[in-house]
Scaffold this motif. Structure first.
Motif, mmCIF file in Angstrom:
data_model
loop_
_atom_site.group_PDB
_atom_site.id
_atom_site.type_symbol
_atom_site.label_atom_id
_atom_site.label_comp_id
_atom_site.label_asym_id
_atom_site.label_seq_id
_atom_site.Cartn_x
_atom_site.Cartn_y
_atom_site.Cartn_z
ATOM 1 N N HIS A 89 44.734 53.298 33.763
ATOM 2 C CA HIS A 89 44.727 54.726 34.092
ATOM 3 C C HIS A 89 44.850 54.878 35.607
ATOM 4 N N GLU A 144 35.957 54.992 39.216
ATOM 5 C CA GLU A 144 36.132 55.524 37.864
ATOM 6 C C GLU A 144 36.528 54.413 36.886
ATOM 7 N N LYS A 145 37.364 53.476 37.388
ATOM 8 C CA LYS A 145 37.781 52.367 36.533
ATOM 9 C C LYS A 145 36.573 51.510 36.142
ATOM 10 N N THR A 176 39.244 45.406 37.251
ATOM 11 C CA THR A 176 39.759 46.744 36.920
ATOM 12 C C THR A 176 41.238 46.737 36.544
ATOM 13 N N VAL A 212 42.004 48.420 33.249
ATOM 14 C CA VAL A 212 41.907 49.869 33.067
ATOM 15 C C VAL A 212 43.267 50.462 33.420
ATOM 16 N N GLU A 271 38.934 53.316 41.862
ATOM 17 C CA GLU A 271 38.282 52.075 41.451
ATOM 18 C C GLU A 271 36.924 52.352 40.831
#
Length: 951
Positions: free
Chosen positions: A869, A875-876, A864, A867, A873
């Protein structure tokens, strides 16, 4: 009215002439025979005049006083033929002294004097003498009309004719000679209305039946661009035609561009039993020259040789004919056959070399001209300047310019225009501008040339000022001038100015096909695709350039599918693509990564027997490599008969882009062994290959070779490649020191390479420094803000990320969304991250879930870190699984048979986790997966990648 001659004791009537050979003149009324000298004296004088011995004729005339008036007439005719004005004045003075003019009640001698002065170019003397005549006959009026006509004053000739008609004096009604002369004047002035009036008078007086008048009518109508009227007169004449009639109508057709009709008339002349003369030959040879009818010209040449004709005018016309037909050898043979070469002969042969692009030979021939004592005239200076301009010989051009000034030829308008053009071709803009400034007389060509001069040399503001001056001067603006101003708009990158010029050209009806094509190009360069499309749709008869310009516009602005569709429409419109169009569509196909369409274009080339060479073969190599097929790219490369630097560069770039750096170097060395010299682009391709394959020492070596061995000054892109090689090899500090050692200020492309490398190796401090440099240099580039934002995100500085994003939004900048696409059959399927718009979206996401489950069983764990953003975790992980390239892979797996290779393209760099994901998919599903990202190609197979995890 009278005028006194120097040394004359009596008033003199001065004179004018009717000079219209080969038009016959009516003989003046015979003089009274009362005072005739003995027959032997008359016969002797007449013989001297016939033989052209003016000196002896003058002696004999003045030996006995007073001589008869017809003796004066014989001598004055000879004076007129020789254009000997001073001798004519002597005869005039003698006639005054002898009292013959006082006794010239019928105006015979005064008319002869008017005629003589006119032929000698002394039209003012002719007018004064005419005005002083107590009685004027039709012959007197004809003499004055002819005087003005021969002096180039056609308007005055017509005025005299109108005064003649208004006088209504007995014996002064216009005759056939009058009308013929006036019709010639109308033709010179292009006054068809006046000519039509004269035609009406001819019909009314019955003079239209005269062959002399009818021939003059044909010539007049032809010169006034009323050829159909000329042809009607010719048809009406029928039985009254003579050789001059045929010559007039043939010449008229040539003058009006109806050359095929001229040729048909010549055939008709031959079938009617008329023998051609010099004028016929010249007219028909003009036809042969215009239509490049070499065989007909040769037939005519043979006929001239057969009849033993050796007139210079014919030889010169033959020279021009062979020149236009591209037969320099034949023209040279004709030239050598001319015994007495005149200026036209020499200049025609010089022009022959130039028109056939034999500029060096033209200079050699000029040397031969000088050896034969030829004095260069303005025509020679024009030809010589043109040749030197094409050769780029500036110093020699200056010598010709100096000669023109010394001989006062530089004041000639054509000479000035040609000197301007020569200096432009020799890249001497200042000299060209000085020539323009020194010209006292300028025509449309002068203004057009100086506008093009400034526009082409990037002196755009001067070009605009000159265009404004053109408008102030009231000079008619044409499409060529608009073309130059369009280049100025392009150079200034001023969209508002471009739209103004576009509107001006539209209002004034100046937009021809060439200008519309150029507008499509310029609007396309500025990403104004809709404007380009609007112009494209206004073109009724689109040529190959129109279609190619629009295809390029779409391709260069990311509208790749539209570019391919336009190419298909072009073929439906029966427009045969040329090499430029094919290169353009291949570029679009590379952007789409559409191997199927690329093969279709290649097949089209083979079916049409199109020569696969030059730019086409290089574009095919680019296309196949860009679509992921090195096998086909290599096959095309080795199948090329002739390999130039461009083709080698394309293959070196293809090999390097696919990660085969060592092979790219081998290819470069093979190219050197073949004797070719690498250029900037070739070295750039080689350095990119070293960059993609982590060949640090090799990259530094070839940069040094570029400078030390080949003397090439590196571009910013060359330095950026070395920075990239050092940085992504983990030597980021060394990469920074390399930037500091650069002999020029680094641009954004160099700092961008350093930022990318620092991100890979987590040198965050240097990354931030380089990122700030990027924003200073290119504050309007959204990609730079994304780079800076990603650096802060990797450092966990989310507040800084937010600030960068806000700053970006305030400037109205938007990031290009990541997208991937895959070709299945004949269709391109495009995906963006978290995309649910595809018709098979449900099946794709089910396949992705299946793949993720199988990979986890094989030990795969999402990374992750990629990612960037500030989310949880979970959501990643969800975001990683919905990256666009994974959607394309899943769709490829459900849409193709097992074992079929998948070719995917992505507009941005593949992230580390997707790279690992794709390796595992290639192993688990036993597929070869070729991915082209924003940097290079990745060939995934059996769980590994061709990049060696270095990208």
């Amino acid at each position: 009215m009278s005028v006194r001659l120097p040394g004359a004791s009596k008033p003199a009537i001065a004179m004018a002439a009717l000079s219209l050979p080969p038009l016959p003149h009516r003989a003046p009324p015979p003089a009274a025979p009362a005072s005739s000298p003995p027959h032997s004296t008359a016969a002797s004088l007449k013989r001297l005049c016939k033989e052209g011995d003016l000196r002896q004729a003058l002696r004999q005339l003045t030996a006995r006083a007073p001589p008869p008036r017809e003796h004066y007439g014989w001598v004055l005719d000879l004076v007129a033929a020789r254009r000997a004005a001073e001798e004519g004045r002597q005869v005039h003075a003698h006639a005054l002294a002898s009292g013959c003019l006082d006794e010239d009640d019928e105006g015979f001698l005064a008319t002869k004097l008017v005629f003589m002065y006119g032929r000698c170019g002394r039209v003012d003397d002719a007018r004064r003498l005419f005005d002083g005549m107590p009685a004027r006959t039709v012959f007197s009026w004809n003499a004055l009309v002819g005087a003005y006509l021969s002096s180039g004053s056609a308007v005055e000739a017509v005025r005299v004719y109108r005064a003649m008609r208004a006088s209504a004096a007995p014996g002064s009604a216009p005759d056939g000679c009058t009308l013929a002369s006036v019709l010639k004047a109308c033709g010179v002035e292009g006054d068809g209305r006046c000519g039509h009036e004269v035609h009406g008078l001819a019909v009314k007086s019955g003079l239209d039946k005269s062959t002399l008048v009818a021939n003059a009518l044909i010539g007049m109508y032809a010169k006034c661009s009323m050829l159909d009227s000329a042809l009607r007169v010719f048809e009406w004449l029928h039985d009254g035609r003579d050789v001059a009639s045929w010559n007039s109508v043939i010449t008229g057709c040539v003058q009006n561009g109806r050359t095929l009709e001229a040729l048909e008339l010549f055939r008709g002349m031959q079938s009617s039993g008329f023998s051609m003369n010099s004028y016929t030959a010249v007219g028909v040879l003009q036809v042969c020259a215009e239509l490049a009818l070499l065989n007909v010209g040769r037939e005519l040449h043979a006929a001239l040789l057969k009849c033993g004709s050796e007139v210079n005018i014919q030889f010169n016309a033959l020279l021009v004919m062979y020149t236009k037909c591209g037969r320099v050898d034949s023209a040279l043979k004709v030239f050598h056959q001319i015994d007495e070469k005149d200026h036209i002969s020499w200049n025609s042969m010089l022009s022959c070399y130039i028109q056939n692009d034999l500029y060096a030979e033209a200079i050699d021939f000029f040397g031969e001209m000088l050896q034969h004592g030829f004095q260069p005239d303005h025509a020679c200076v024009v030809s010589l300047s043109s040749a030197l301009g094409h050769l780029g010989w500036l110093n020699n051009g200056r010598e010709v310019h100096a000669y023109a000034i010394k001989q006062k030829l530089h004041t000639d308008l054509q000479v000035g225009n040609t000197l301007m053009d020569m200096y432009i071709k020799c890249d001497s803009i200042e000299c060209s501008a000085k020539v323009f400034e020194s010209m006292s007389l300028r025509d449309h060509i002068s203004w057009t040339t100086i506008l093009a001069c400034f526009a082409q040399s990037c002196r755009h503001f001067e070009a605009l000022e000159m265009f404004r001056e053109v408008q102030k001067q009231g000079i008619k603006v044409d499409s060529m001038m608009i073309g130059s101003i369009l280049e100025t708009c392009s150079g200034l990158k001023s969209l508002s100015l471009l739209k103004q010029v576009h509107s001006y050209a539209t209002r004034n009806g100046l937009l021809d096909l060439i200008l519309k094509n150029r507008l499509i190009d310029i609007y396309g360069d500025w990403r104004e695709v809709q404007q380009s499309l609007n112009v494209f749709q206004t073109v009724e008869k689109k040529d190959i350039v129109t279609w190619t310009s629009m295809i390029n516009c779409c391709a260069n602005n990311g509208l790749l599918n539209e570019a391919v569709s336009l190419f298909a429409e072009m073929q439906k419109a029966n427009i045969e693509p040329d090499s430029v169009a094919l290169v353009s569509i291949l570029v679009a196909i590379v952007g789409l990564s559409s191997l199927t369409r690329g093969k279709q274009v290649h097949g089209f080339l083979i079916r049409r027997n199109f020569p696969i060479e030059g730019p086409v073969v290089s574009s095919l190599v680019d296309m196949y490599s860009g679509c992921g097929s090195m096998k086909y790219a290599t096959r095309v490369f080795y199948g090329a008969k002739f390999k130039d630097v461009v083709l080698w560069t394309a293959m070196i770039n293809a090999t390097g882009m696919h990660g085969y750096g060592k092979q790219a170097i081998d290819m470069f060395e093979t190219m050197l062994q073949s004797g070719l010299t690498p250029d900037h682009v070739c070295f750039l391709a080689l350095l990119h290959a070293c960059s993609h394959s982590k060949l640090v020492d090799e990259g530094k070596y070839y940069l040094d070779m570029m400078v030390s061995k080949y003397g090439l000054k590196p571009w910013q892109e060359h330095y950026a490649c070395v920075v990239d090689i050092l940085g992504r090899s983990g030597r980021t500090e060394e990469a920074y020191r390399f930037i500091e050692s650069m002999p020029m200020e680094p641009t954004s492309v160099v700092w961008c390479a350093l930022v990318g490398a620092c991100r890979v190796h987590e040198n965050h401090d240097l990354a931030v420094f380089a990122a700030n440099k990027l924003l200073e240099l290119e504050p309007g580039n959204p990609g730079n803000y994304i780079l800076v934002s990603n650096v802060f995100a990797e450092m966990g500085k989310w507040n800084d990320v937010k600030k960068v994003r806000i700053r970006m939004a305030e400037q109205g900048l938007r990031k290009d969304p990541a997208c991937s696409w895959i070709e299945i059959g004949n269709n391109i399927h495009t995906f963006t991250a978290r995309d649910h718009s595809h018709r098979d979206s449900e099946a794709i996401h089910l396949k992705l879930a299946e793949i993720a489950e199988k990979l986890r069983k094989e030990g795969y764990k999402e990374d992750t870190r990629f990612v960037l953003h500030d989310v949880s975790e979970e959501e990643k992980i969800d975001m990683l699984h919905k990256h666009s390239e994974r959607l394309a892979i899943a769709f490829g797996l459900i849409s193709t048979r097992p074992g079929t290779p998948l070719r995917i393209a992505k507009n941005l760099r593949v992230c580390g986790d997707c790279h690992e994901f794709t390796k595992l998919v290639s192993k688990l599903f036993e597929r070869e997966i070729v991915v082209r990202d924003g940097n290079r190609f990745h060939h995934f197979s059996g769980g590994s990648c061709s990049c060696g995890d270095f990208w």
